[in-house]
Design an enzyme around this catalytic site. Structure first.
Site, short mmCIF file in Angstrom:
data_model
loop_
_atom_site.label_atom_id
_atom_site.label_comp_id
_atom_site.label_asym_id
_atom_site.label_seq_id
_atom_site.Cartn_x
_atom_site.Cartn_y
_atom_site.Cartn_z
N SER A 124 30.68 -4.85 -10.73
CA SER A 124 30.27 -5.77 -9.80
C SER A 124 30.91 -7.17 -10.11
O SER A 124 30.73 -7.25 -11.17
CB SER A 124 28.70 -5.78 -9.34
N TYR A 148 19.60 -6.86 -12.76
CA TYR A 148 20.73 -6.11 -12.40
C TYR A 148 21.87 -6.43 -12.91
O TYR A 148 22.83 -5.55 -13.34
CB TYR A 148 20.82 -6.23 -10.87
N LYS A 152 24.70 -4.22 -15.48
CA LYS A 152 26.39 -4.20 -15.42
C LYS A 152 27.16 -4.56 -16.39
O LYS A 152 28.06 -3.96 -16.86
CB LYS A 152 26.91 -4.85 -13.95
P1 NAD Z 1 23.34 3.24 -3.25
O1 NAD Z 1 22.00 2.95 -3.46
O2 NAD Z 1 23.55 3.55 -1.51
O3 NAD Z 1 24.06 4.54 -3.93
C1 NAD Z 1 23.59 4.61 -5.32
C2 NAD Z 1 23.23 6.11 -5.44
O4 NAD Z 1 22.83 6.48 -6.61
C3 NAD Z 1 22.08 6.37 -4.46
O5 NAD Z 1 22.35 7.71 -3.67
C4 NAD Z 1 21.12 6.80 -5.32
O6 NAD Z 1 20.09 7.85 -4.87
C5 NAD Z 1 21.51 7.21 -6.87
N1 NAD Z 1 20.80 7.05 -7.92
C6 NAD Z 1 20.32 6.03 -8.38
N2 NAD Z 1 19.62 6.25 -9.65
C7 NAD Z 1 20.09 7.49 -9.89
C8 NAD Z 1 19.68 8.27 -11.17
N3 NAD Z 1 18.98 7.86 -12.00
N4 NAD Z 1 20.47 9.78 -10.99
C9 NAD Z 1 21.03 10.18 -9.73
N5 NAD Z 1 21.19 9.41 -9.00
C10 NAD Z 1 20.71 8.07 -8.89
O7 NAD Z 1 24.29 2.04 -3.75
P2 NAD Z 1 25.90 1.55 -3.34
O8 NAD Z 1 25.80 0.26 -2.39
O9 NAD Z 1 26.66 2.92 -2.82
O10 NAD Z 1 26.24 1.21 -4.72
C11 NAD Z 1 26.89 2.14 -5.54
C12 NAD Z 1 27.36 1.68 -6.78
O11 NAD Z 1 28.13 0.43 -6.72
C13 NAD Z 1 26.14 1.10 -7.64
O12 NAD Z 1 26.08 1.25 -9.24
C14 NAD Z 1 26.19 -0.36 -7.25
O13 NAD Z 1 25.44 -1.15 -8.33
C15 NAD Z 1 27.69 -0.58 -7.22
N6 NAD Z 1 27.51 -2.02 -6.56
C16 NAD Z 1 27.22 -2.18 -5.34
C17 NAD Z 1 27.62 -3.20 -4.45
C18 NAD Z 1 27.15 -3.26 -3.02
O14 NAD Z 1 26.96 -4.52 -2.58
N7 NAD Z 1 26.73 -2.27 -2.35
C19 NAD Z 1 28.36 -4.19 -5.09
C20 NAD Z 1 28.60 -4.04 -6.42
C21 NAD Z 1 28.47 -3.04 -7.14
N1 UFG Z 2 22.71 -14.40 3.13
C1 UFG Z 2 22.10 -15.04 4.27
N2 UFG Z 2 21.12 -14.33 4.98
C2 UFG Z 2 20.74 -13.03 4.49
C3 UFG Z 2 21.29 -12.52 3.48
C4 UFG Z 2 22.43 -13.18 2.76
O1 UFG Z 2 22.66 -16.32 4.47
O2 UFG Z 2 19.63 -12.74 5.09
C5 UFG Z 2 23.80 -15.13 2.60
C6 UFG Z 2 23.46 -15.15 1.12
O3 UFG Z 2 22.91 -16.23 0.85
C7 UFG Z 2 24.94 -15.14 0.43
C8 UFG Z 2 25.83 -14.27 1.37
O4 UFG Z 2 25.02 -14.11 2.70
O5 UFG Z 2 25.52 -16.39 0.62
C9 UFG Z 2 26.12 -12.82 0.96
O6 UFG Z 2 24.66 -12.41 0.31
P1 UFG Z 2 24.39 -10.83 0.17
O7 UFG Z 2 23.17 -10.59 -0.26
O8 UFG Z 2 25.39 -9.89 1.12
O9 UFG Z 2 25.64 -10.63 -1.31
P2 UFG Z 2 25.58 -11.33 -2.39
O10 UFG Z 2 26.85 -11.98 -2.58
O11 UFG Z 2 24.36 -12.34 -2.87
O12 UFG Z 2 25.45 -10.20 -3.41
C10 UFG Z 2 26.30 -8.85 -3.32
C11 UFG Z 2 25.55 -7.67 -3.86
C12 UFG Z 2 25.15 -7.85 -5.21
C13 UFG Z 2 26.68 -7.89 -5.97
C14 UFG Z 2 27.43 -8.95 -5.31
C15 UFG Z 2 28.74 -9.15 -6.02
O13 UFG Z 2 24.24 -7.82 -3.27
O14 UFG Z 2 24.69 -6.69 -5.92
O15 UFG Z 2 27.58 -9.03 -3.89
O16 UFG Z 2 29.37 -7.82 -5.70
F1 UFG Z 2 26.57 -8.11 -7.25
#
Ligand code: NAD
Ligand code: UFG
Length: 340
Positions: A124, A148, A152
């Site tokens: 991330s 979190y 990572k």
């Molecule tokens: P998500 O929660 O939809 O998917 C993650 C999946 O992992 C879920 O289906 C959950 O059931 C499964 N899981 C969690 N712990 C587990 C375990 N111990 N064993 C087996 N399965 C398990 O999340 P996502 O948004 O699809 O994110 C996927 C990956 O990408 C994550 O590692 C997350 O940290 C990373 N990531 C997500 C974002 C974002 O904003 N969505 C940003 C950066 C990185």
């Molecule tokens: N925001 C609002 N109102 C809300 C939610 C968010 O104004 O109700 C704003 C936040 O302050 C931020 C922007 O929208 O400025 C984006 O916020 P998000 O929570 O959607 O995303 P972040 O950038 O905070 O974080 C996301 C994921 C993290 C990841 C990061 C970089 O949640 O897990 O992107 O990948 F690490």
């Protein structure tokens, strides 16, 4: 290729299954369903004609992981499984360290015992902490702002060390910026539990009437309109990035980090206005105080992904908003219940 997709019923994992199947790969999903529903795989079938093989299990369960790897031979793994909510990680740090770190250690240990060394990791942009210089290149300083992010960072460190010690590993650390949007069919999308923490699902739930109004967290940042700037990437572009990686991974020994972002920053208000354009009506919002821990601005230098994998984003903010809205309006309650 036959690919093991951990966390494959989740948001990004399920969209990646679609791209994998469309590219001719076979996907086997391993997920404990702690934050997702198996219904997402029925939707993968609706979109592609193929339902990935599903094995319910936990990456911390060594016997289950070992049995999976005894049963199937894999050419590569895409490791999405993990807990991902920043705020929750502050209140439940142990759960985050245990799930994400212990789970990844068990998974990788079993992979090496079974001779599977092609490994794509969901990292991330959070590993960049508070950016010092923009756009963010992969060699920018790394730091963690919450448990979190720490998981990572530690997972990346572990993977670098393992690849350094054992030349059989081919590990690609994909640093996602802000994944948003949904499959253009409206059949698949993000289905967060409870009240969303992230901007886009919050906006779509306000638009559908599940939430009253959006709080814009701060309009006094040193940005063009005072609201925070992020690099939003369509989830289908992000998913396609993983498939581009698979096509090159055999030629990538070691451990390398690559940003997956669009390279463009949008402010919160720009997203709100793009969404209003997509739905053809105003979105109720108010300016609220800053959210603790938010950086003013964060966007990628996305040139390495293009150079190394020939991948770049194809979809812009209008498609992101259109597809997010289509998903939300066709599935007002997510995978739980579809609109008729
Ligand atoms: P998500 O929660 O939809 O998917 C993650 C999946 O992992 C879920 O289906 C959950 O059931 C499964 N899981 C969690 N712990 C587990 C375990 N111990 N064993 C087996 N399965 C398990 O999340 P996502 O948004 O699809 O994110 C996927 C990956 O990408 C994550 O590692 C997350 O940290 C990373 N990531 C997500 C974002 C974002 O904003 N969505 C940003 C950066 C990185
Ligand atoms: N925001 C609002 N109102 C809300 C939610 C968010 O104004 O109700 C704003 C936040 O302050 C931020 C922007 O929208 O400025 C984006 O916020 P998000 O929570 O959607 O995303 P972040 O950038 O905070 O974080 C996301 C994921 C993290 C990841 C990061 C970089 O949640 O897990 O992107 O990948 F690490």
């Amino acid at each position: 290729m036959r690919i093991l997709v951990t966390g494959g019923t989740g948001y990004i994992g399920s969209h990646t299954c679609v791209e994998a199947i469309n590219a001719g790969h076979e996907a086997v999903v391993f997920d404990n369903l702690s934050n997702s529903s198996e219904e997402s795989l029925n939707r993968v079938r609706a979109v592609t004609g193929t339902r990935p093989v599903f094995v319910k299990g936990d990456i911390r369960d060594r016997a289950a992981v070992s049995a999976l790897l005894d049963k199937f031979s894999f050419d590569a793994v895409i490791h999405f499984a993990g807990l991902k909510a920043v705020g929750e990680s502050v209140s439940k740090p142990w759960e985050y360290y245990e799930n994400n770190i212990c789970g990844t250690l068990v998974l990788m240990d079993e992979l090496r015992k079974h001779g599977v060394f092609n490994f794509v990791f969901s990292s991330s942009a959070t590993v960049y902490g508070n950016p010092e210089k923009l756009p963010l290149t992969e060699d920018a300083p790394l730091s963690a702002l919450n448990p979190y992010g720490q998981t990572k960072l530690w997972q990346e460190d572990m993977m670098r060390a393992m690849a350094c010690a054992d030349p059989r590993w081919h590990i690609v650390l994909l640093r996602y910026f802000n994944p948003v949007g949904a499959h253009p069919s409206g059949l698949m999308g993000e289905d967060p539990n409870g009240i969303p923490n992230n901007l886009m699902p919050y906006i779509t739930q306000v638009a559908i009437g599940r939430l009253r109004e959006l709080s814009v967290f701060g309009n006094d940042y040193p940005t063009r309109d005072g609201t925070c700037i992020r690099d939003y990437i369509h989830v289908c572009d992000l998913a396609a990035g993983h498939i581009a990686v698979l096509s090159k991974i055999n030629d990538m020994p070691g451990c390398d980090a690559v940003n997956l972002g669009s390279g463009h920053g949008y402010s919160v208000l720009e997203i709100v206005h793009a969404f209003e354009k997509a739905i053809g009506r105003p979105l109720p919002y108010r300016i609220a105080s800053r959210r603790a821990g938010d950086a003013a601005e964060c966007y990628a230098d996305a040139s390495k992904a293009e150079r190394v994998f020939g991948w770049k984003t194809k979809r812009g903010i209008d498609e992101i908003c259109r597809d997010a809205w289509k998903w939300q309006s066709m599935n007002p309650n997510g995978y739980g219940q579809s609109a008729s």
